[in-house]
Design a protein around this motif. Structure first.
Motif, PDB file in Angstrom:
ATOM      1  N   ALA A  31      17.842 -56.073 -14.336  1.00  0.00           N
ATOM      2  CA  ALA A  31      18.932 -57.032 -14.148  1.00  0.00           C
ATOM      3  C   ALA A  31      19.296 -57.652 -15.490  1.00  0.00           C
ATOM      4  CB  ALA A  31      18.496 -58.118 -13.170  1.00  0.00           C
ATOM      5  N   PRO A  32      20.559 -58.005 -15.677  1.00  0.00           N
ATOM      6  CA  PRO A  32      20.973 -58.638 -16.935  1.00  0.00           C
ATOM      7  C   PRO A  32      20.303 -59.991 -17.148  1.00  0.00           C
ATOM      8  CG  PRO A  32      22.886 -57.931 -15.646  1.00  0.00           C
ATOM      9  CD  PRO A  32      21.681 -57.783 -14.773  1.00  0.00           C
ATOM     10  N   ASN A  33      19.922 -60.277 -18.411  1.00  0.00           N
ATOM     11  CA  ASN A  33      19.430 -61.617 -18.735  1.00  0.00           C
ATOM     12  C   ASN A  33      20.639 -62.534 -18.897  1.00  0.00           C
ATOM     13  OD1 ASN A  33      20.483 -61.422 -21.396  1.00  0.00           O
ATOM     14  ND2 ASN A  33      18.585 -60.525 -22.156  1.00  0.00           N
ATOM     15  N   ASP A  34      20.429 -63.795 -19.261  1.00  0.00           N
ATOM     16  CA  ASP A  34      21.533 -64.763 -19.325  1.00  0.00           C
ATOM     17  C   ASP A  34      22.649 -64.325 -20.266  1.00  0.00           C
ATOM     18  OD1 ASP A  34      20.331 -66.386 -17.476  1.00  0.00           O
ATOM     19  OD2 ASP A  34      19.441 -67.726 -18.967  1.00  0.00           O
ATOM     20  N   HIS A  35      22.296 -63.889 -21.472  1.00  0.00           N
ATOM     21  CA  HIS A  35      23.322 -63.486 -22.429  1.00  0.00           C
ATOM     22  C   HIS A  35      24.041 -62.222 -21.953  1.00  0.00           C
ATOM     23  CE1 HIS A  35      25.491 -63.391 -26.160  1.00  0.00           C
ATOM     24  NE2 HIS A  35      25.113 -62.144 -26.359  1.00  0.00           N
ATOM     25  N   GLU A  36      23.299 -61.281 -21.412  1.00  0.00           N
ATOM     26  CA  GLU A  36      23.912 -60.054 -20.906  1.00  0.00           C
ATOM     27  C   GLU A  36      24.796 -60.344 -19.701  1.00  0.00           C
ATOM     28  OE1 GLU A  36      20.119 -57.256 -22.212  1.00  0.00           O
ATOM     29  OE2 GLU A  36      20.368 -57.864 -20.131  1.00  0.00           O
ATOM     30  N   ALA A  37      24.405 -61.313 -18.884  1.00  0.00           N
ATOM     31  CA  ALA A  37      25.211 -61.686 -17.721  1.00  0.00           C
ATOM     32  C   ALA A  37      26.564 -62.239 -18.159  1.00  0.00           C
ATOM     33  CB  ALA A  37      24.466 -62.698 -16.859  1.00  0.00           C
ATOM     34  N   TRP A  38      26.589 -62.957 -19.271  1.00  0.00           N
ATOM     35  CA  TRP A  38      27.857 -63.464 -19.806  1.00  0.00           C
ATOM     36  C   TRP A  38      28.773 -62.297 -20.163  1.00  0.00           C
ATOM     37  CZ3 TRP A  38      30.123 -62.763 -24.603  1.00  0.00           C
ATOM     38  CH2 TRP A  38      31.251 -63.545 -24.860  1.00  0.00           C
TER      39      TRP A  38
ATOM     40  N   PRO B 159      25.884 -47.627 -22.842  1.00  0.00           N
ATOM     41  CA  PRO B 159      24.499 -47.981 -23.152  1.00  0.00           C
ATOM     42  C   PRO B 159      24.111 -49.217 -22.349  1.00  0.00           C
ATOM     43  CG  PRO B 159      25.825 -47.771 -25.153  1.00  0.00           C
ATOM     44  CD  PRO B 159      26.760 -47.720 -24.000  1.00  0.00           C
ATOM     45  N   SER B 160      22.874 -49.613 -22.409  1.00  0.00           N
ATOM     46  CA  SER B 160      22.428 -50.819 -21.702  1.00  0.00           C
ATOM     47  C   SER B 160      23.219 -52.031 -22.182  1.00  0.00           C
ATOM     48  CB  SER B 160      20.939 -51.046 -21.937  1.00  0.00           C
ATOM     49  OG  SER B 160      20.726 -51.356 -23.298  1.00  0.00           O
ATOM     50  N   LEU B 161      23.249 -53.075 -21.370  1.00  0.00           N
ATOM     51  CA  LEU B 161      23.979 -54.290 -21.754  1.00  0.00           C
ATOM     52  C   LEU B 161      23.434 -54.879 -23.048  1.00  0.00           C
ATOM     53  CD1 LEU B 161      24.618 -56.142 -18.373  1.00  0.00           C
ATOM     54  CD2 LEU B 161      26.309 -55.096 -19.880  1.00  0.00           C
ATOM     55  N   SER B 162      22.127 -54.806 -23.254  1.00  0.00           N
ATOM     56  CA  SER B 162      21.567 -55.349 -24.494  1.00  0.00           C
ATOM     57  C   SER B 162      22.082 -54.567 -25.696  1.00  0.00           C
ATOM     58  CB  SER B 162      20.040 -55.338 -24.454  1.00  0.00           C
ATOM     59  OG  SER B 162      19.553 -54.030 -24.297  1.00  0.00           O
ATOM     60  N   ALA B 163      22.249 -53.252 -25.563  1.00  0.00           N
ATOM     61  CA  ALA B 163      22.804 -52.443 -26.656  1.00  0.00           C
ATOM     62  C   ALA B 163      24.295 -52.738 -26.850  1.00  0.00           C
ATOM     63  CB  ALA B 163      22.579 -50.961 -26.389  1.00  0.00           C
ATOM     64  N   LEU B 164      25.012 -52.992 -25.752  1.00  0.00           N
ATOM     65  CA  LEU B 164      26.443 -53.318 -25.858  1.00  0.00           C
ATOM     66  C   LEU B 164      26.650 -54.613 -26.633  1.00  0.00           C
ATOM     67  CD1 LEU B 164      28.101 -52.571 -22.395  1.00  0.00           C
ATOM     68  CD2 LEU B 164      28.551 -51.446 -24.566  1.00  0.00           C
ATOM     69  N   ASN B 165      25.752 -55.573 -26.449  1.00  0.00           N
ATOM     70  CA  ASN B 165      25.866 -56.853 -27.152  1.00  0.00           C
ATOM     71  C   ASN B 165      25.927 -56.670 -28.654  1.00  0.00           C
ATOM     72  OD1 ASN B 165      26.032 -58.878 -25.202  1.00  0.00           O
ATOM     73  ND2 ASN B 165      23.842 -58.808 -24.830  1.00  0.00           N
ATOM     74  N   ASP B 166      25.208 -55.673 -29.159  1.00  0.00           N
ATOM     75  CA  ASP B 166      25.091 -55.485 -30.606  1.00  0.00           C
ATOM     76  C   ASP B 166      25.949 -54.358 -31.173  1.00  0.00           C
ATOM     77  OD1 ASP B 166      23.140 -57.491 -30.561  1.00  0.00           O
ATOM     78  OD2 ASP B 166      21.553 -56.036 -30.128  1.00  0.00           O
ATOM     79  N   ASP B 167      26.656 -53.634 -30.332  1.00  0.00           N
ATOM     80  CA  ASP B 167      27.377 -52.444 -30.790  1.00  0.00           C
ATOM     81  C   ASP B 167      28.860 -52.539 -30.417  1.00  0.00           C
ATOM     82  OD1 ASP B 167      28.387 -49.914 -31.342  1.00  0.00           O
ATOM     83  OD2 ASP B 167      26.660 -48.857 -30.483  1.00  0.00           O
ATOM     84  N   GLN B 168      29.675 -52.917 -31.388  1.00  0.00           N
ATOM     85  CA  GLN B 168      31.115 -53.059 -31.140  1.00  0.00           C
ATOM     86  C   GLN B 168      31.768 -51.741 -30.732  1.00  0.00           C
ATOM     87  OE1 GLN B 168      32.983 -55.794 -30.863  1.00  0.00           O
ATOM     88  NE2 GLN B 168      31.130 -56.979 -31.192  1.00  0.00           N
ATOM     89  N   ASN B 169      31.302 -50.625 -31.307  1.00  0.00           N
ATOM     90  CA  ASN B 169      31.877 -49.324 -30.958  1.00  0.00           C
ATOM     91  C   ASN B 169      31.601 -48.969 -29.494  1.00  0.00           C
ATOM     92  OD1 ASN B 169      33.013 -48.850 -33.485  1.00  0.00           O
ATOM     93  ND2 ASN B 169      31.119 -47.953 -34.263  1.00  0.00           N
ATOM     94  N   ALA B 170      30.402 -49.303 -29.017  1.00  0.00           N
ATOM     95  CA  ALA B 170      30.070 -49.043 -27.616  1.00  0.00           C
ATOM     96  C   ALA B 170      30.926 -49.900 -26.694  1.00  0.00           C
ATOM     97  CB  ALA B 170      28.586 -49.293 -27.368  1.00  0.00           C
ATOM     98  N   LYS B 171      31.166 -51.151 -27.083  1.00  0.00           N
ATOM     99  CA  LYS B 171      32.038 -52.027 -26.285  1.00  0.00           C
ATOM    100  C   LYS B 171      33.444 -51.443 -26.217  1.00  0.00           C
ATOM    101  CE  LYS B 171      29.872 -56.455 -27.293  1.00  0.00           C
ATOM    102  NZ  LYS B 171      30.025 -57.719 -28.009  1.00  0.00           N
ATOM    103  N   LYS B 172      33.956 -51.004 -27.368  1.00  0.00           N
ATOM    104  CA  LYS B 172      35.304 -50.424 -27.403  1.00  0.00           C
ATOM    105  C   LYS B 172      35.384 -49.184 -26.521  1.00  0.00           C
ATOM    106  CE  LYS B 172      36.493 -52.133 -31.970  1.00  0.00           C
ATOM    107  NZ  LYS B 172      36.755 -51.802 -33.377  1.00  0.00           N
ATOM    108  N   ALA B 173      34.339 -48.361 -26.538  1.00  0.00           N
ATOM    109  CA  ALA B 173      34.322 -47.153 -25.706  1.00  0.00           C
ATOM    110  C   ALA B 173      34.352 -47.505 -24.220  1.00  0.00           C
ATOM    111  CB  ALA B 173      33.095 -46.302 -26.031  1.00  0.00           C
ATOM    112  N   LEU B 174      33.635 -48.556 -23.842  1.00  0.00           N
ATOM    113  CA  LEU B 174      33.642 -48.988 -22.448  1.00  0.00           C
ATOM    114  C   LEU B 174      35.020 -49.519 -22.059  1.00  0.00           C
ATOM    115  CD1 LEU B 174      32.137 -49.488 -19.789  1.00  0.00           C
ATOM    116  CD2 LEU B 174      31.436 -51.707 -20.712  1.00  0.00           C
ATOM    117  N   TRP B 175      35.618 -50.361 -22.916  1.00  0.00           N
ATOM    118  CA  TRP B 175      36.968 -50.885 -22.637  1.00  0.00           C
ATOM    119  C   TRP B 175      37.945 -49.726 -22.469  1.00  0.00           C
ATOM    120  CZ3 TRP B 175      36.613 -55.575 -21.118  1.00  0.00           C
ATOM    121  CH2 TRP B 175      35.825 -56.505 -21.755  1.00  0.00           C
TER     122      TRP B 175
END
Length: 131
Positions: free
Chosen positions: A46-53, A107-123
């Motif tokens: 489950a996502p932690n607090d920061h990942e839940a945000w 990738p996992s939410l924790s990896a998404l937090n630190d990887d702008q390219n992964a976030k862009k790929a998801l968007w």
């Protein structure tokens, strides 16, 4: 009264079998999602607090609320019964096709937090379904 009847009386319908010899081999319990569930989030934890945000921000971009999402571990997918899902999101785990459901993979939410390219790929995946 046997163990299965006691579990049913306690309202336990889904559980991990730790000692298969205790329960019948062919016993399976289907997971029926509520009609309000539109996104199935599949991850090992489950996502932690920061990942839940971050999760909430991504859901908002999809015009969904956290109340319309449910997290399941990948091993529970085989028990998935009736649903009215629109989306599935496989985060940090191998994606599996669900009929008539838009699928996202990241990738996992924790990896998404630190990887702008992964976030862009998801968007980009989300936007592709909107077109």
């Amino acid at each position: 009264m046997n163990d299965l009847q006691r579990l049913k009386e306690m309202g336990i319908t889904v559980w991990d079998i730790r000692h298969p010899v205790v329960l019948p081999e062919n016993m399976t319990t289907a997971i029926t999602l509520p009609p309000s569930c539109k996104l199935l989030f599949v991850s090992e934890s489950a996502p932690n607090d920061h990942e839940a945000w971050l999760f909430g921000k991504i859901l908002a971009s999809m015009k969904l609320t956290p109340e319309q999402a449910l997290r399941l571990p990948p091993r529970a997918l085989s028990a998935l019964g009736e649903h009215s899902l629109e989306w599935s999101w496989f985060s940090g785990v191998s994606a599996q096709a669900l009929p008539n459901v838009k699928a996202l993979s990241s990738p996992s939410l924790s990896a998404l937090n630190d990887d702008q390219n992964a976030k862009k790929a998801l968007w980009k995946q989300i936007k592709n379904y909107e077109n």
